[in-house]
Design a protein around this motif. Structure first.
Motif, PDB file in Angstrom:
ATOM      1  N   LEU A 244       0.807  -1.218   0.000  1.00 14.51           N
ATOM      2  CA  LEU A 244       0.000   0.000   0.000  1.00 14.51           C
ATOM      3  C   LEU A 244       0.840   1.268   0.000  1.00 14.51           C
ATOM      4  N   ASN A 245       2.020   1.206   0.637  1.00 10.78           N
ATOM      5  CA  ASN A 245       2.837   2.424   0.696  1.00 10.78           C
ATOM      6  C   ASN A 245       3.942   2.471  -0.356  1.00 10.78           C
ATOM      7  N   GLY A 246       4.014   1.417  -1.178  1.00 15.97           N
ATOM      8  CA  GLY A 246       4.985   1.423  -2.266  1.00 15.97           C
ATOM      9  C   GLY A 246       6.428   1.270  -1.821  1.00 15.97           C
ATOM     10  N   LYS A 247       6.637   0.737  -0.609  1.00 12.62           N
ATOM     11  CA  LYS A 247       7.988   0.556  -0.092  1.00 12.62           C
ATOM     12  C   LYS A 247       8.187  -0.917   0.256  1.00 12.62           C
ATOM     13  N   PRO A 248       8.569  -1.731  -0.734  1.00 13.42           N
ATOM     14  CA  PRO A 248       8.702  -3.171  -0.507  1.00 13.42           C
ATOM     15  C   PRO A 248       9.668  -3.494   0.619  1.00 13.42           C
ATOM     16  N   ARG A 249       9.294  -4.512   1.406  1.00 16.60           N
ATOM     17  CA  ARG A 249      10.165  -5.011   2.465  1.00 16.60           C
ATOM     18  C   ARG A 249      10.468  -6.470   2.180  1.00 16.60           C
ATOM     19  N   SER A 250      11.588  -6.939   2.621  1.00 21.24           N
ATOM     20  CA  SER A 250      12.024  -8.299   2.326  1.00 21.24           C
ATOM     21  C   SER A 250      11.166  -9.322   3.055  1.00 21.24           C
ATOM     22  N   GLN A 251      11.258 -10.583   2.602  1.00 24.84           N
ATOM     23  CA  GLN A 251      10.566 -11.660   3.309  1.00 24.84           C
ATOM     24  C   GLN A 251      11.064 -11.760   4.748  1.00 24.84           C
ATOM     25  N   ALA A 252      12.361 -11.558   4.946  1.00 19.19           N
ATOM     26  CA  ALA A 252      12.921 -11.638   6.299  1.00 19.19           C
ATOM     27  C   ALA A 252      12.303 -10.580   7.203  1.00 19.19           C
ATOM     28  N   ALA A 253      12.081  -9.366   6.661  1.00 17.06           N
ATOM     29  CA  ALA A 253      11.464  -8.314   7.462  1.00 17.06           C
ATOM     30  C   ALA A 253      10.031  -8.659   7.819  1.00 17.06           C
ATOM     31  N   ALA A 254       9.300  -9.270   6.864  1.00 16.44           N
ATOM     32  CA  ALA A 254       7.920  -9.677   7.147  1.00 16.44           C
ATOM     33  C   ALA A 254       7.882 -10.720   8.259  1.00 16.44           C
ATOM     34  N   TYR A 255       8.796 -11.687   8.217  1.00 17.33           N
ATOM     35  CA  TYR A 255       8.854 -12.693   9.278  1.00 17.33           C
ATOM     36  C   TYR A 255       9.219 -12.063  10.616  1.00 17.33           C
ATOM     37  N   ALA A 256      10.085 -11.057  10.579  1.00 12.90           N
ATOM     38  CA  ALA A 256      10.460 -10.367  11.813  1.00 12.90           C
ATOM     39  C   ALA A 256       9.255  -9.670  12.430  1.00 12.90           C
ATOM     40  N   ASP A 257       8.405  -9.068  11.581  1.00 14.32           N
ATOM     41  CA  ASP A 257       7.190  -8.433  12.080  1.00 14.32           C
ATOM     42  C   ASP A 257       6.297  -9.440  12.796  1.00 14.32           C
ATOM     43  N   ILE A 258       6.138 -10.619  12.184  1.00 14.79           N
ATOM     44  CA  ILE A 258       5.283 -11.649  12.778  1.00 14.79           C
ATOM     45  C   ILE A 258       5.870 -12.131  14.097  1.00 14.79           C
ATOM     46  N   ALA A 259       7.195 -12.339  14.127  1.00 14.73           N
ATOM     47  CA  ALA A 259       7.842 -12.778  15.367  1.00 14.73           C
ATOM     48  C   ALA A 259       7.671 -11.742  16.469  1.00 14.73           C
ATOM     49  N   LYS A 260       7.781 -10.485  16.088  1.00 12.62           N
ATOM     50  CA  LYS A 260       7.598  -9.387  17.043  1.00 12.62           C
ATOM     51  C   LYS A 260       6.175  -9.403  17.605  1.00 12.62           C
ATOM     52  N   LEU A 261       5.208  -9.643  16.722  1.00 10.00           N
ATOM     53  CA  LEU A 261       3.818  -9.701  17.156  1.00 10.00           C
ATOM     54  C   LEU A 261       3.598 -10.849  18.132  1.00 10.00           C
ATOM     55  N   MET A 262       4.070 -12.032  17.779  1.00  8.12           N
ATOM     56  CA  MET A 262       3.818 -13.209  18.602  1.00  8.12           C
ATOM     57  C   MET A 262       4.554 -13.147  19.936  1.00  8.12           C
ATOM     58  N   ALA A 263       5.693 -12.443  19.983  1.00 10.98           N
ATOM     59  CA  ALA A 263       6.464 -12.350  21.222  1.00 10.98           C
ATOM     60  C   ALA A 263       5.754 -11.522  22.288  1.00 10.98           C
ATOM     61  N   ARG A 264       4.843 -10.674  21.859  1.00  9.26           N
ATOM     62  CA  ARG A 264       4.185  -9.777  22.808  1.00  9.26           C
ATOM     63  C   ARG A 264       3.419 -10.541  23.886  1.00  9.26           C
ATOM     64  N   LYS A 265       2.735 -11.609  23.483  1.00  9.04           N
ATOM     65  CA  LYS A 265       1.898 -12.305  24.452  1.00  9.04           C
ATOM     66  C   LYS A 265       2.713 -13.182  25.413  1.00  9.04           C
ATOM     67  N   LEU A 266       4.041 -13.268  25.175  1.00  9.96           N
ATOM     68  CA  LEU A 266       4.892 -14.080  26.039  1.00  9.96           C
ATOM     69  C   LEU A 266       5.383 -13.326  27.274  1.00  9.96           C
ATOM     70  N   VAL A 267       5.119 -12.013  27.312  1.00  7.98           N
ATOM     71  CA  VAL A 267       5.539 -11.220  28.463  1.00  7.98           C
ATOM     72  C   VAL A 267       4.734 -11.649  29.698  1.00  7.98           C
ATOM     73  N   PRO A 268       5.408 -11.955  30.826  1.00  7.18           N
ATOM     74  CA  PRO A 268       4.679 -12.394  32.023  1.00  7.18           C
ATOM     75  C   PRO A 268       3.608 -11.384  32.451  1.00  7.18           C
ATOM     76  N   PHE A 269       2.457 -11.914  32.817  1.00  6.54           N
ATOM     77  CA  PHE A 269       1.326 -11.126  33.323  1.00  6.54           C
ATOM     78  C   PHE A 269       0.757 -10.164  32.276  1.00  6.54           C
ATOM     79  N   CYS A 270       1.071 -10.379  31.019  1.00  2.49           N
ATOM     80  CA  CYS A 270       0.515  -9.524  29.970  1.00  2.49           C
ATOM     81  C   CYS A 270      -0.984  -9.768  29.858  1.00  2.49           C
ATOM     82  N   PRO A 271      -1.805  -8.703  29.891  1.00  2.00           N
ATOM     83  CA  PRO A 271      -3.259  -8.893  29.846  1.00  2.00           C
ATOM     84  C   PRO A 271      -3.804  -9.079  28.431  1.00  2.00           C
ATOM     85  N   PHE A 272      -2.938  -9.018  27.427  1.00 10.00           N
ATOM     86  CA  PHE A 272      -3.384  -9.048  26.041  1.00 10.00           C
ATOM     87  C   PHE A 272      -2.966 -10.353  25.351  1.00 10.00           C
TER      88      PHE A 272
END
Length: 345
Positions: A244-272
């Motif tokens: 949508l923004n015309g700024k392609p990102r690599s496959q590795a960057a896309a996987y990093a985004d997903i890993a970053k997302l999934m890591a959030r719920k691993l924080v102890p006592f996280c309510p989300f």
């Protein structure tokens, strides 16, 4: 025997100039395959990402795009007996939908019910099954929940809007200001993504029970910040921000985004909670959820929006115009045989 064919070809990773429509030959279907004469396909963010060479685990160019195939059975390959020539079918083909004919693996072909509009059926195979799975299975929405959808006028976003409303949820989200009136008429509360007023507005309301975010990257941080402390759930999908923004990102960057997302719920006592959602034709949930979407359309309980209908020859131009295309819903690709088929019904 092979037959003459015409198809979209992405010759290499790059800009719109690598996309063309070419004459070719389609080989006879192999064992376990079915040749389908195509009526409709779709165009979306996956086409842009595949052209850029950044779609996760994609085939290398040259390739023919078309994540969805809707058409009629033309010829069965060896040991393919489930379908008969003339049967109306669809498939989450991933590749190959943007051509006159395609060979599809028989186990992944799904009959299309009578009474459904075929362009809308094409929109449901990927866009609506994605929305259905996220809304009903992952988010488990209930009446009274507040949800936030990035891209309310997009193909999946508008499907989410309608399915969330069916569940009795209150729907907020981002969209182009030119679409606000149409979205308000559907019962949504739209915001402009870029001015960020939506962040404080959602916090002031106590946050959202579910946020659906296809943008990735820094958008996940902002979406996380507006979750309700009452079991708030951030659901990422698509990773289409780059398309949508015309700024392609690599496959590795896309996987990093997903890993970053999934890591959030691993924080102890996280309510989300956090999830990354995707649709695959091998999933046991895919066909049942697709058939439920078809049933909603046939019964008139949803309005499957078609943003634009283009011909196969217009696909290269759509690669240039993608970010400028206005409207609500899915861009569908209409193949030449569609008019002949529909005229005979």
């Amino acid at each position: 025997m092979s037959i003459p064919n015409r198809k979209v070809v992405i010759s290499a990773a790059g800009g719109p100039e690598v996309v063309s429509v070419q004459d070719s030959e389609l080989p006879a279907p192999k064992k376990g395959e079915v040749r389908v004469k195509l009526l409709y396909s779709v165009f979306g963010g996956s086409d842009i990402n595949m052209r850029n060479g950044t779609y996760p685990m994609q085939e290398k160019a040259p390739l023919t795009t078309g994540y969805v195939s809707v058409g009629v059975v033309d010829l069965n390959g060896k040991d393919s007996h489930k379908l008969q020539p003339g049967d109306l079918v669809c498939c989450l083909s991933v590749y190959g939908g943007q051509q006159y004919y395609t060979n599809l693996p028989e186990p992944f072909i799904v009959p299309v019910p009578k009474g459904i509009r075929l362009d809308q059926a094409a929109a449901m195979v990927l866009d609506w099954t994605t929305a259905y799975g996220m809304a009903f299975r992952t988010a488990k929405l209930q009446k009274g929940h507040k949800v936030f959808v990035h891209g309310l006028s997009g193909s999946v976003g508008n499907a989410l809007l309608q399915l969330c409303k069916i569940q009795g949820a209150e729907v907020y989200g981002t969209a182009s200001e030119s679409q606000f009136d149409a979205l308000r008429a559907q019962g949504a509360h739209p915001f402009v993504y870029t001015n960020k007023d939506w962040i404080q507005a959602m916090k002031d309301m106590g946050g959202a029970h579910a946020v659906f975010d296809p943008l990735g990257f820094e958008s996940f941080d902002e979406s996380w910040s507006i979750l309700s402390r009452d079991n708030g759930h951030l659901i990422g999908y698509g990773s289409n921000g780059a398309s949508l923004n015309g700024k392609p990102r690599s496959q590795a960057a896309a996987y990093a985004d997903i890993a970053k997302l999934m890591a959030r719920k691993l924080v102890p006592f996280c309510p989300f909670n956090a999830s990354f959602f995707y649709v695959d034709r091998t999933q046991s949930t895919f066909v049942p959820e697709l058939l439920k979407c078809f049933d909603l359309q046939v019964k008139g309980e949803v309005d499957v929006k078609i943003k634009k209908t283009i011909s196969l020859e217009e696909v290269p131009q759509m690669h240039k115009d993608w970010t400028k295309t206005k409207g609500v819903g899915t861009v569908v690709v209409k193949l030449p045989y569609a008019d002949e088929y529909l005229g005979g019904r």
